[in-house]
Write an enzyme that holds these catalytic residues in place. Structure first.
Site, short mmCIF file in Angstrom:
data_model
loop_
_atom_site.label_atom_id
_atom_site.label_comp_id
_atom_site.label_asym_id
_atom_site.label_seq_id
_atom_site.Cartn_x
_atom_site.Cartn_y
_atom_site.Cartn_z
N HIS A 476 0.83 -1.21 0.00
CA HIS A 476 0.00 0.00 0.00
C HIS A 476 0.87 1.26 0.00
CE1 HIS A 476 -3.70 2.29 1.32
NE2 HIS A 476 -2.74 3.11 1.74
N GLU A 477 1.80 1.33 0.94
CA GLU A 477 2.64 2.52 1.03
C GLU A 477 3.56 2.65 -0.19
OE1 GLU A 477 1.87 4.72 3.05
OE2 GLU A 477 0.53 3.45 4.23
N HIS A 480 1.74 4.50 -2.88
CA HIS A 480 1.84 5.96 -2.74
C HIS A 480 3.20 6.44 -3.24
CE1 HIS A 480 -1.88 6.62 -0.66
NE2 HIS A 480 -1.55 5.86 0.38
N GLU A 506 -5.69 7.64 -2.71
CA GLU A 506 -5.56 6.24 -2.30
C GLU A 506 -5.64 5.26 -3.46
OE1 GLU A 506 -4.80 5.02 0.70
OE2 GLU A 506 -4.63 7.07 1.44
#
Length: 566
Positions: A476-477, A480, A506
């Site tokens: 997830h990170e 980003h 997101e």
């Protein structure tokens, strides 16, 4: 060093103020785009970068000296940025630019300039450029106070998290607890003893099977306690410590009055700008068109999620009655909050015939990183290479990586990875932040990101063995980070995550999470850390089946956050 922050900020503020005066005197309705936004970016960058580093360190290497330096300078930085937001000559020049056709080499460059100008005008409007007199003074005072309150709020949470620990010495309590949790807690006790030891004092290692075990409130420790400690009374004690952090239980670290003041000030701020409430103000820079639209969407999801959540809770309650013993053997049993995660984990194990502990050895961090980097090589044609030692880091656990374009071999980005929980000086959660942004105006073509997680740390010679949830968080990170690092935009205000609506930001991170269920991706890293054996096929299938476990309760939890925020 924290002692360098104040001299640096003072010097940068003085330079910024001088340059701002010169810029304002030079601006006119005929000023070109190149004479305005790129010039502003070059002026603001030195302070933005220095303050960004200070803010990052305040979150990952928090200490009394840095706190004091940060608090001493925060107001000055807020005032400087507010001055930019309220510059009428700058606003008028940007308005004039927005009223004319944009020039550029192609449509992409033109769209970047237009979006940057539109975003700047909106930010200045929300920054109080249209206010005068007492309204402007009050607005600026509120901005300063909100910055101060936000910093104190975060420090109170961190201090409260650090303040609690529970040392368990009864081995019978640990009989059914996974070995990874016992190893984590025994290591925590050992590290605590080491920190308390006198110079030259020898401390014997703590046996994970015999204890003692030190449970703390940082993410990996707390989640393991709620999920695996069989004693409901101990879970209650830990749960109450967690949910009362920085509450009115601690007068010197009480966030309750801060919350009320923040809410009051945000409402006042919004009304000074002509909004009915702060939610309306917030949505002006987001995709959602109105508070009503957000409420309607939340209600629609709740209508679907709540029945599923209630059914899930019934199943968990039935499991508690089945295995929990006397205190849970009641006809109208209502589970307490500290019991839900424990019995939910037991239900999950029963339904899918697999435990989180069985999966951990297949998710060693070094292997997961290799697999994740293979994935981005496959889908984005980039190569990630370790570059430890090329950049200064704030902790020995922090890694540094470079990203290269495969076809050209060009170095296109870099990132720091701070993967493990450190409750003594690092705030909880996981996040990505900008270290250096891509910008043609600043002659910067290599963006740099901070990727921060709070995962399970390595213990002794055993690498970090991640839960599957921690694997998803890492992906997830990194999503980003990829949006920041792989940007092709050259206008700094819209490059990477800059200028992206916060209800759209997101998307790349959620996109990357989906690869955690992609077979080729998972099998590129899911190998036993000791034997190299691949994750058994039946375990992967069960892993995929678990994806929708308790999604009703999880959806309701997220909806509560959003509805309270509204």
């Amino acid at each position: 060093e924290p002692s360098n922050l104040t001299p640096a900020v003072n010097s940068l503020l003085e330079k910024l103020d001088t340059e701002m005066t010169v810029l304002e005197e030079s601006l006119s309705p005929d000023s070109s785009y190149e004479e305005v936004l790129p010039a502003v970016e070059r002026m603001q960058d030195p302070l933005s970068y220095a303050w960004g580093v200070a803010g990052h360190l305040n979150g990952v290497k928090n200490g009394e000296e840095l706190r004091q330096a940060y608090e001493e300078n925060q107001g000055k930085v807020v005032q400087a940025m507010t001055k930019f937001s309220q510059s009428r000559p700058l606003y008028d020049a940007l308005s004039a630019i927005a009223s004319k056709p944009y020039e550029g080499a192609d449509e992409f460059e033109i769209s970047q300039k237009q979006r940057a100008v539109d975003g700047s005008l909106r930010a200045m409007t929300l920054g109080g450029v249209g206010l005068e007199g007492e309204a402007k003074e009050r607005f600026n005072a509120i901005k300063l106070r909100l910055a101060e309150l936000g910093n104190k709020f975060n420090n109170n949470i961190l201090d409260s998290t650090k303040a609690f620990s529970l040392t368990l010495k009864d081995a019978s309590i640990m009989a059914s607890v996974p070995s990874s949790a016992k190893a984590m807690w025994s290591n925590s006790h050992y590290m605590h003893l080491m920190s308390e030891a006198g110079e030259g004092e020898e401390i014997d290692p703590v046996d994970p099977e015999q204890g003692p075990w030190r449970v703390t409130l940082d993410g990996p420790s707390y989640i393991a306690a709620m999920s695996h400690l069989p004693d409901s009374g101990i879970r209650e004690e830990i749960y109450e410590a967690f949910v009362t952090r920085a509450s009115d239980s601690f007068s010197e670290r009480d966030n309750v009055p801060l919350i009320y003041e923040i809410l009051s000030l945000k409402l006042e701020l919004a009304r000074l700008l002509g909004f009915n409430n702060y939610a309306e103000l917030s949505l002006t820079s987001k995709m959602a068109p109105s508070v009503q639209a957000v409420t309607e969407l939340s209600d629609m999801i709740a209508e679907k999620a709540q029945p599923a959540a209630l059914k899930e809770l019934e199943e968990i309650t039935a499991m508690a009655k089945e295995i929990g013993g006397g205190e849970f053997d009641e006809p109208n049993l209502e589970l307490m909050p500290w019991d839900i995660s424990y019995f939910s984990e037991r239900l999950k194990e029963k339904k899918f015939d697999i435990t989180a502990e069985e999966l951990r050895p297949y998710f060693a961090l070094p292997a997961v990183l290799d697999g994740m980097f293979q994935l981005v090589n496959r889908i984005f044609n980039v190569e990630v290479k370790a570059a430890d030692g090329e950049a200064e880091v704030w902790h020995p656990d922090v890694r540094f990586f470079n990203v290269y374009d495969v076809d050209s071999g060009e170095h296109i980005a870099s990132f720091y990875l701070d993967p493990y929980s450190r409750p003594q000086d690092k705030r909880g959660g996981a996040w990505m932040d900008v270290c250096i942004g891509k910008s043609e105006a600043l002659s910067r073509s290599v963006p740099v990101a901070y990727l921060t997680c709070n995962g399970s740390p390595p213990i002794g010679d055993t690498p970090s063995l991640m839960t599957f949830g921690e694997v998803e968080t890492l992906f997830h990170e990194f999503g980003h980070g990829l949006q920041h690092m792989l940007t092709r935009a050259k206008v700094g205000d819209v490059a990477g995550i800059n200028g992206v609506e916060w209800d759209a930001v997101e998307l790349p991170s959620q996109f990357m999470e989906n690869w955690c269920y992609d077979r080729p991706t998972v099998y590129s890293f899911a190998k036993h850390y000791e034997t190299g054996e691949a994750l058994p096929e039946e375990m992967f299938e069960k892993l995929k089946q678990q994806k929708t476990f308790n999604v009703g309760m999880l959806a309701c939890r997220q909806l509560v956050f959003g509805m309270v925020d509204l």
